[in-house]
Scaffold this motif. Structure first.
Motif, PDB file in Angstrom:
ATOM      1  N   VAL A 150       0.972  -1.214   0.023  1.00 11.76           N
ATOM      2  CA  VAL A 150      -0.114  -0.024  -0.034  1.00 11.76           C
ATOM      3  C   VAL A 150       1.019   1.142   0.103  1.00 11.76           C
ATOM      4  O   VAL A 150       1.979   1.113   0.658  1.00 11.76           O
ATOM      5  N   VAL A 151       0.817   2.390  -0.640  1.00 14.39           N
ATOM      6  CA  VAL A 151       1.477   3.327  -0.963  1.00 14.39           C
ATOM      7  C   VAL A 151       0.679   4.666  -0.964  1.00 14.39           C
ATOM      8  O   VAL A 151      -0.505   4.779  -1.425  1.00 14.39           O
ATOM      9  N   VAL A 152       1.220   5.495  -0.328  1.00 16.57           N
ATOM     10  CA  VAL A 152       0.693   6.951  -0.130  1.00 16.57           C
ATOM     11  C   VAL A 152       1.767   7.823  -1.253  1.00 16.57           C
ATOM     12  O   VAL A 152       3.072   7.846  -1.166  1.00 16.57           O
ATOM     13  N   HIS A 153       1.096   8.743  -1.931  1.00 17.26           N
ATOM     14  CA  HIS A 153       1.716   9.494  -2.999  1.00 17.26           C
ATOM     15  C   HIS A 153       1.690  11.001  -2.534  1.00 17.26           C
ATOM     16  O   HIS A 153       0.840  11.342  -1.395  1.00 17.26           O
ATOM     17  N   ARG A 154       2.763  11.785  -2.974  1.00 20.20           N
ATOM     18  CA  ARG A 154       2.868  13.053  -2.642  1.00 20.20           C
ATOM     19  C   ARG A 154       1.748  14.034  -3.018  1.00 20.20           C
ATOM     20  O   ARG A 154       1.131  14.760  -2.006  1.00 20.20           O
ATOM     21  N   ASP A 155       0.793  13.525  -3.959  1.00 19.23           N
ATOM     22  CA  ASP A 155      -0.078  14.686  -4.529  1.00 19.23           C
ATOM     23  C   ASP A 155      -1.434  13.663  -4.736  1.00 19.23           C
ATOM     24  O   ASP A 155      -1.518  12.776  -4.493  1.00 19.23           O
ATOM     25  N   PRO A 156      -2.513  14.775  -4.726  1.00 17.86           N
ATOM     26  CA  PRO A 156      -3.798  13.999  -4.941  1.00 17.86           C
ATOM     27  C   PRO A 156      -3.859  13.191  -6.223  1.00 17.86           C
ATOM     28  O   PRO A 156      -3.315  13.650  -7.328  1.00 17.86           O
ATOM     29  N   ASP A 157      -4.690  12.051  -6.105  1.00 18.82           N
ATOM     30  CA  ASP A 157      -5.199  11.443  -7.202  1.00 18.82           C
ATOM     31  C   ASP A 157      -6.110  12.355  -8.158  1.00 18.82           C
ATOM     32  O   ASP A 157      -7.108  12.522  -7.512  1.00 18.82           O
ATOM     33  N   ASP A 158      -5.948  12.370  -9.407  1.00 16.27           N
ATOM     34  CA  ASP A 158      -7.325  13.128 -10.127  1.00 16.27           C
ATOM     35  C   ASP A 158      -8.174  12.073 -10.766  1.00 16.27           C
ATOM     36  O   ASP A 158      -9.094  12.574 -11.336  1.00 16.27           O
ATOM     37  N   TYR A 159      -7.839  10.897 -10.480  1.00 15.67           N
ATOM     38  CA  TYR A 159      -8.885   9.936 -10.980  1.00 15.67           C
ATOM     39  C   TYR A 159      -9.064   9.784 -12.351  1.00 15.67           C
ATOM     40  O   TYR A 159      -9.873   9.150 -12.957  1.00 15.67           O
ATOM     41  N   LYS A 160      -8.216  10.356 -13.151  1.00 15.17           N
ATOM     42  CA  LYS A 160      -8.497  10.715 -14.646  1.00 15.17           C
ATOM     43  C   LYS A 160      -7.088  10.351 -15.410  1.00 15.17           C
ATOM     44  O   LYS A 160      -7.235   9.391 -16.295  1.00 15.17           O
ATOM     45  N   SER A 161      -6.123  10.649 -15.047  1.00 17.08           N
ATOM     46  CA  SER A 161      -4.897  10.652 -15.737  1.00 17.08           C
ATOM     47  C   SER A 161      -4.342   9.093 -15.697  1.00 17.08           C
ATOM     48  O   SER A 161      -4.529   8.547 -14.618  1.00 17.08           O
ATOM     49  N   GLN A 162      -4.006   8.548 -16.795  1.00 18.16           N
ATOM     50  CA  GLN A 162      -3.577   7.222 -16.918  1.00 18.16           C
ATOM     51  C   GLN A 162      -1.830   7.250 -17.028  1.00 18.16           C
ATOM     52  O   GLN A 162      -1.191   8.038 -17.550  1.00 18.16           O
ATOM     53  N   GLY A 165      -3.056   8.526 -12.235  1.00 17.08           N
ATOM     54  CA  GLY A 165      -3.793   9.572 -11.608  1.00 17.08           C
ATOM     55  C   GLY A 165      -3.096  10.659 -11.173  1.00 17.08           C
ATOM     56  O   GLY A 165      -3.374  11.562 -10.431  1.00 17.08           O
ATOM     57  N   ASN A 166      -1.959  10.782 -11.906  1.00 14.90           N
ATOM     58  CA  ASN A 166      -1.043  11.911 -11.832  1.00 14.90           C
ATOM     59  C   ASN A 166      -0.704  12.330 -10.352  1.00 14.90           C
ATOM     60  O   ASN A 166      -0.691  13.476  -9.845  1.00 14.90           O
ATOM     61  N   SER A 167      -0.293  11.340  -9.482  1.00 13.44           N
ATOM     62  CA  SER A 167      -0.296  11.498  -7.922  1.00 13.44           C
ATOM     63  C   SER A 167       1.157  11.742  -7.469  1.00 13.44           C
ATOM     64  O   SER A 167       1.189  11.895  -6.291  1.00 13.44           O
ATOM     65  N   GLY A 168       2.060  11.688  -8.363  1.00 10.88           N
ATOM     66  CA  GLY A 168       3.319  12.080  -7.958  1.00 10.88           C
ATOM     67  C   GLY A 168       4.344  10.990  -7.376  1.00 10.88           C
ATOM     68  O   GLY A 168       3.773   9.906  -7.373  1.00 10.88           O
ATOM     69  N   PRO A 169       5.405  11.429  -6.829  1.00 14.35           N
ATOM     70  CA  PRO A 169       6.130  10.370  -6.100  1.00 14.35           C
ATOM     71  C   PRO A 169       5.513   9.450  -4.961  1.00 14.35           C
ATOM     72  O   PRO A 169       4.701  10.173  -4.174  1.00 14.35           O
ATOM     73  N   ARG A 170       6.015   8.432  -4.498  1.00  8.95           N
ATOM     74  CA  ARG A 170       5.612   7.800  -3.615  1.00  8.95           C
ATOM     75  C   ARG A 170       6.355   7.867  -2.419  1.00  8.95           C
ATOM     76  O   ARG A 170       7.548   7.877  -2.128  1.00  8.95           O
ATOM     77  N   ILE A 171       5.666   8.545  -1.276  1.00 11.12           N
ATOM     78  CA  ILE A 171       6.082   8.987  -0.169  1.00 11.12           C
ATOM     79  C   ILE A 171       6.234   8.194   1.102  1.00 11.12           C
ATOM     80  O   ILE A 171       6.872   8.283   2.069  1.00 11.12           O
ATOM     81  N   ALA A 172       5.349   7.060   0.897  1.00  6.88           N
ATOM     82  CA  ALA A 172       5.326   6.105   1.965  1.00  6.88           C
ATOM     83  C   ALA A 172       4.719   4.751   1.435  1.00  6.88           C
ATOM     84  O   ALA A 172       4.164   4.777   0.370  1.00  6.88           O
ATOM     85  N   CYS A 173       5.353   3.541   2.175  1.00  9.79           N
ATOM     86  CA  CYS A 173       4.989   2.290   1.512  1.00  9.79           C
ATOM     87  C   CYS A 173       5.035   1.224   2.656  1.00  9.79           C
ATOM     88  O   CYS A 173       5.821   1.366   3.489  1.00  9.79           O
ATOM     89  N   GLY A 174       4.402   0.244   2.555  1.00  8.43           N
ATOM     90  CA  GLY A 174       4.138  -0.737   3.429  1.00  8.43           C
ATOM     91  C   GLY A 174       3.641  -1.995   2.932  1.00  8.43           C
ATOM     92  O   GLY A 174       2.767  -2.058   1.932  1.00  8.43           O
ATOM     93  N   LEU A 175       4.230  -3.075   3.343  1.00  4.88           N
ATOM     94  CA  LEU A 175       3.779  -4.568   2.793  1.00  4.88           C
ATOM     95  C   LEU A 175       2.438  -4.984   3.523  1.00  4.88           C
ATOM     96  O   LEU A 175       2.474  -4.775   4.763  1.00  4.88           O
ATOM     97  N   ILE A 176       1.461  -5.530   2.737  1.00  8.80           N
ATOM     98  CA  ILE A 176       0.031  -5.700   3.637  1.00  8.80           C
ATOM     99  C   ILE A 176       0.384  -7.165   3.926  1.00  8.80           C
ATOM    100  O   ILE A 176       0.722  -8.198   3.043  1.00  8.80           O
ATOM    101  N   LYS A 177       0.115  -7.562   5.288  1.00  6.15           N
ATOM    102  CA  LYS A 177       0.357  -8.773   5.864  1.00  6.15           C
ATOM    103  C   LYS A 177      -0.597  -9.162   6.873  1.00  6.15           C
ATOM    104  O   LYS A 177      -1.451  -8.462   7.301  1.00  6.15           O
TER     105      LYS A 177
END
Length: 177
Positions: A150-162, A165-177
């Protein structure tokens, strides 16, 4: 075939279909849980904790985040690989997309399974998060999120761009377990 036999055959077909639907719903979520601890990536200070709880055909996603940009929105997605080892979290791959759909509005039916609503931070850069999602499961199957990231991006997702979603760099990440 007599009319009576046709009615019996139709009745058996309907009964079989109802049994199949009942079995499918029993195979849906029964409270299974998974969680992820998110660590900072891309030089950010963002961190978080996320839980996934299977509830029938839906999954309840809850999270707490810190170190985000104050008073802003950040894109939030399940990614295909359970690998957060890269400093920029690109090792997590693209959005989780078992049905090969285009990126889009969460729960629209026209989106990646991993597309989730944006996180909204407060004035201190903290956020609590709750979303009810469908399109994925809390297991290791083909539509399951366990073993993915699961990843948090720096910018908001615009839900359109392919494709993301043009949501920018990945600023946090974690393994789902």
């Amino acid at each position: 075939m007599s009319t009576k036999l046709k009615k019996v055959a139709i009745g058996l077909s309907v009964a079989g279909l109802l049994t199949l639907v009942a079995c499918q719903s029993m195979e849906q979520g029964t409270g299974q849980k998974a969680s992820a601890t998110l660590d900072s990536r891309s030089g950010s200070k963002a961190t978080g904790e996320v839980t996934f709880t299977w509830q029938g055909s839906n999954v309840l996603v809850n999270g707490k985040f810190a170190g985000l940009k104050p008073n802003s929105e950040q894109g939030f997605h399940v990614h295909e690989k359970g690998d957060c080892s890269a400093p920029d979290a690109t090792s997590a791959g693209g959005h989780f997309n078992p049905d090969t759909k285009a990126h889009g509005m969460p729960n629209s039916g026209m989106n990646h399974a991993g597309d989730m609503p944006n996180i909204k931070s407060d004035a201190n850069g903290n956020a609590t998060y709750t979303a009810t999602m469908h399109g994925f499961a809390v297991n290791t199957g083909p539509t399951g999120v366990v073993g993915r990231s699961v990843v948090v991006h720096r910018d908001p997702d615009d839900y359109k761009s392919q494709p993301a979603g043009n949501s920018g760099p990945r600023i946090a990440c974690g393994l789902i377990k």
